[in-house]
Write an enzyme that holds these catalytic residues in place. Structure first.
Site, short mmCIF file in Angstrom:
data_model
loop_
_atom_site.label_atom_id
_atom_site.label_comp_id
_atom_site.label_asym_id
_atom_site.label_seq_id
_atom_site.Cartn_x
_atom_site.Cartn_y
_atom_site.Cartn_z
N ILE A 152 0.84 -1.21 0.00
CA ILE A 152 0.00 0.00 0.00
C ILE A 152 0.87 1.26 0.00
CG2 ILE A 152 -1.73 1.29 1.33
CD1 ILE A 152 -2.82 -1.51 2.23
N SER A 293 2.37 -2.29 8.90
CA SER A 293 1.52 -3.20 9.64
C SER A 293 1.67 -2.91 11.15
CB SER A 293 1.89 -4.65 9.33
OG SER A 293 3.28 -4.75 9.11
N HIS A 369 -12.60 3.77 8.99
CA HIS A 369 -11.90 2.58 8.49
C HIS A 369 -12.50 2.10 7.15
CE1 HIS A 369 -9.32 -1.04 9.93
NE2 HIS A 369 -9.31 -0.95 8.61
N GLY A 371 -10.70 2.25 4.12
CA GLY A 371 -9.62 2.15 3.13
C GLY A 371 -9.96 1.26 1.94
P1 NDP Z 1 2.75 -4.99 3.54
O1 NDP Z 1 3.12 -6.18 4.34
O2 NDP Z 1 3.01 -4.99 2.08
O3 NDP Z 1 3.41 -3.70 4.16
C1 NDP Z 1 3.65 -3.57 5.51
C2 NDP Z 1 4.78 -2.61 5.66
O4 NDP Z 1 4.99 -2.39 7.05
C3 NDP Z 1 6.09 -3.13 5.06
O5 NDP Z 1 6.60 -2.16 4.19
C4 NDP Z 1 7.00 -3.25 6.27
O6 NDP Z 1 8.35 -2.87 6.02
C5 NDP Z 1 6.38 -2.23 7.20
N1 NDP Z 1 6.82 -2.45 8.55
C6 NDP Z 1 6.80 -3.59 9.28
N2 NDP Z 1 7.38 -3.38 10.46
C7 NDP Z 1 7.77 -2.07 10.46
C8 NDP Z 1 8.44 -1.26 11.39
N3 NDP Z 1 8.84 -1.75 12.55
N4 NDP Z 1 8.68 0.03 11.07
C9 NDP Z 1 8.28 0.53 9.88
N5 NDP Z 1 7.65 -0.21 8.95
C10 NDP Z 1 7.41 -1.49 9.25
O7 NDP Z 1 1.20 -4.77 3.84
P2 NDP Z 1 0.15 -3.86 3.04
O8 NDP Z 1 0.83 -2.69 2.46
O9 NDP Z 1 -0.66 -4.72 2.17
O10 NDP Z 1 -0.79 -3.40 4.27
C11 NDP Z 1 -0.24 -2.63 5.31
C12 NDP Z 1 -1.23 -2.44 6.45
O11 NDP Z 1 -2.26 -1.55 6.06
C13 NDP Z 1 -1.98 -3.71 6.86
O12 NDP Z 1 -1.22 -4.47 7.75
C14 NDP Z 1 -3.23 -3.14 7.50
O13 NDP Z 1 -3.00 -2.97 8.88
C15 NDP Z 1 -3.39 -1.78 6.86
N6 NDP Z 1 -4.56 -1.71 5.98
C16 NDP Z 1 -5.53 -0.78 6.27
C17 NDP Z 1 -6.60 -0.63 5.45
C18 NDP Z 1 -7.66 0.37 5.75
O14 NDP Z 1 -8.81 0.11 5.45
N7 NDP Z 1 -7.31 1.51 6.32
C19 NDP Z 1 -6.80 -1.46 4.25
C20 NDP Z 1 -5.71 -2.40 4.04
C21 NDP Z 1 -4.64 -2.49 4.89
P3 NDP Z 1 9.34 -3.73 5.07
O15 NDP Z 1 8.71 -3.70 3.71
O16 NDP Z 1 10.60 -2.98 5.13
O17 NDP Z 1 9.37 -5.10 5.65
C1 DGY Z 2 -7.35 -4.76 6.07
O1 DGY Z 2 -7.59 -5.50 5.10
O2 DGY Z 2 -6.46 -5.00 6.87
C2 DGY Z 2 -8.16 -3.50 6.20
O3 DGY Z 2 -7.97 -2.85 7.38
C3 DGY Z 2 -9.58 -3.61 5.79
O4 DGY Z 2 -9.64 -3.92 4.44
#
Ligand code: NDP
Ligand code: DGY
Length: 404
Positions: A152, A293, A369, A371
């Site tokens: 994302i 995450s 929420h 997204g």
């Molecule tokens: P990814 O696993 O692709 O991305 C997670 C990112 O978090 C990675 O880039 C990782 O870094 C980073 N990360 C992990 N630990 C740390 C840390 N200690 N410090 C900084 N960065 C860190 O997941 P997505 O992009 O698919 O989703 C990310 C999050 O978005 C989900 O876990 C969820 O909680 C949230 N989300 C929210 C939504 C909403 O509706 N608002 C919808 C979908 C998701 P690295 O790449 O370097 O390992």
């Molecule tokens: C997720 O998938 O983690 C979001 O928060 C909702 O889509």
């Protein structure tokens, strides 16, 4: 919602499922979940269902697979799940576009004060065109900091680049050379100390330099007295005591080397070091976007210290999980003008009580929420989550299985 599945072998040795469903949009009460999950083989759950040890115990040994209708899995007790050999399905990738789009929308709504402006039109506050009325902050020529340049985060950066962003900074666990090249982005360094420390088997001694006690129980004065600003990994009688040189804290090779060679760490210093890479991002960004995450490392990461480092003119956006942010500290930063504005799609708790102080602020935009909330995305997520569950129940490879 929780749907529990039970496998029933029929006479032709096919597998049929008996489905028990919580048929409401409201979350299933814990007592219902505990009673309903007993003896089931699979569970289909939402991010609002906390699947903890109590639930897993109630399920018993029959539970083979959990499928969550989300990419985030912080609501699942992963260590317990792993210990029991339960497989987990989730929904990455297919919601990336929708969530990135919403993140950009929230950023623009917050930085250009859209909800406030709409309200002014409705309540008669719009009297005439005024030079500085409803001014905000634009993306052109800005520096954008992204915490968590994952699926994302990267999709957000790609959408923001055409707005004329000059520079991207990012923090995470791994540098991303391809993103660096594509976006001219700069890695701020690892923010994964707590995880690295706990998985390394290193001895951790609370109290930092004052309580730096060796394995043999004697105090290690050499460690206590050394100058942190210039110290490198240092061999001691008890093992190796180490911490990266502060001036090299953005160098992942150096920090990894120190971690590998170290037997004993000074916790106070490590805690301070942990905040260094995101400190640079906080200090230099005009927009900070959180898309990481939720983990023990990121929980509460955006706190008073973080906000105090941000520019007074900067805008903070969070579409990851509410618990990454200390909301009391955010409120203080917004009220005291340490930062210009905040946009949150996620909060603690959810839903945010309507009397929460953040809701009284004009410079804070809060969404419920949403997204991934497009019809197409939610449909695709549902199908993927169902297919994950069925594949898991059949012992086949899942379309999207979380590697535990
Ligand atoms: P990814 O696993 O692709 O991305 C997670 C990112 O978090 C990675 O880039 C990782 O870094 C980073 N990360 C992990 N630990 C740390 C840390 N200690 N410090 C900084 N960065 C860190 O997941 P997505 O992009 O698919 O989703 C990310 C999050 O978005 C989900 O876990 C969820 O909680 C949230 N989300 C929210 C939504 C909403 O509706 N608002 C919808 C979908 C998701 P690295 O790449 O370097 O390992
Ligand atoms: C997720 O998938 O983690 C979001 O928060 C909702 O889509």
């Amino acid at each position: 919602m929780g749907i529990c599945f039970e496998l029933l072998p029929d006479t032709q040795l096919r597998v049929i499922c008996s489905v028990q469903q919580w048929d409401s949009d409201e979350p299933i009460p814990q007592s219902e979940l505990l009673a309903g999950i007993a003896g089931k083989d699979g569970l289909f759950c939402l991010l609002s269902d906390r699947i903890d040890k109590e639930v897993l115990d109630a399920a018993g040994p029959s539970l083979k697979v959990i499928s969550t209708l989300s990419v985030g899995y912080d609501h699942l007790a992963i260590p317990e799940i792993k210990k029991r050999g339960i497989r987990v399905g989730y929904t990455p990738d297919i919601l990336t576009d929708a969530t990135a789009e919403l993140t950009v929308a929230l950023l623009l709504a917050t930085s250009r004060r859209l909800p406030e402006s709409v309200l002014e039109v409705k309540n008669g506050g719009w009297t005439t065109w005024k030079p500085l009325w409803m001014c905000g902050y634009g993306l052109s020529g800005s520096t954008v900091g992204i915490i968590g340049l994952g699926r994302i985060g990267l999709a957000v950066a790609r959408r923001l680049k055409p707005f004329g962003v000059k520079r991207f900074l990012y923090a995470g666990c791994h540098p991303k050379p391809e993103a660096d090249a594509e976006l001219n982005a700069e890695f701020g360094g690892p923010v994964k100390w707590k995880e690295a420390i706990s998985s390394s088997g290193l001895e951790i001694i609370p109290g930092g330099s004052e309580g730096a006690k060796t394995n043999s129980g004697s105090y290690q004065s050499r460690v206590r007295d050394c100058d942190l600003l210039s110290a490198k990994a240092d061999r001691t009688e008890a093992g190796t005591v180490g911490f990266p040189n502060w001036s090299h804290s953005n160098d992942i090779k150096e920090t990894n080397k120190v971690m590998e060679e170290t037997d004993l760490l000074l916790v106070e210093e490590m805690e301070e070091l942990a905040s260094l890479p995101i400190a640079k991002l906080a200090e230099e960004s005009d927009f900070v976007i959180v898309t990481c995450s939720l983990t023990p490392d990121t929980q509460g990461m955006c706190n008073r210290d973080f906000f105090s480092k941000m520019k007074k003119t900067s805008v903070f956006i969070n579409t990851s999980r509410g618990a990454v942010v200390n909301q009391d500290d955010l409120y203080e930063a917004l009220v005291n003008g340490h930062i210009a504005a905040a946009g949150l799609d996620v909060t603690t708790p959810e839903p945010l009580p309507t009397n929460n102080p953040l809701l009284s602020l004009k410079n804070c935009v809060i969404l419920p929420h949403i997204g991934s909330a497009t019809y197409a995305t939610r449909n695709t997520m549902s199908v993927l989550a169902a297919n994950n569950l069925l594949a898991g129940l059949k012992g086949e490879s899942m379309p999207s299985e979380l590697r535990l």
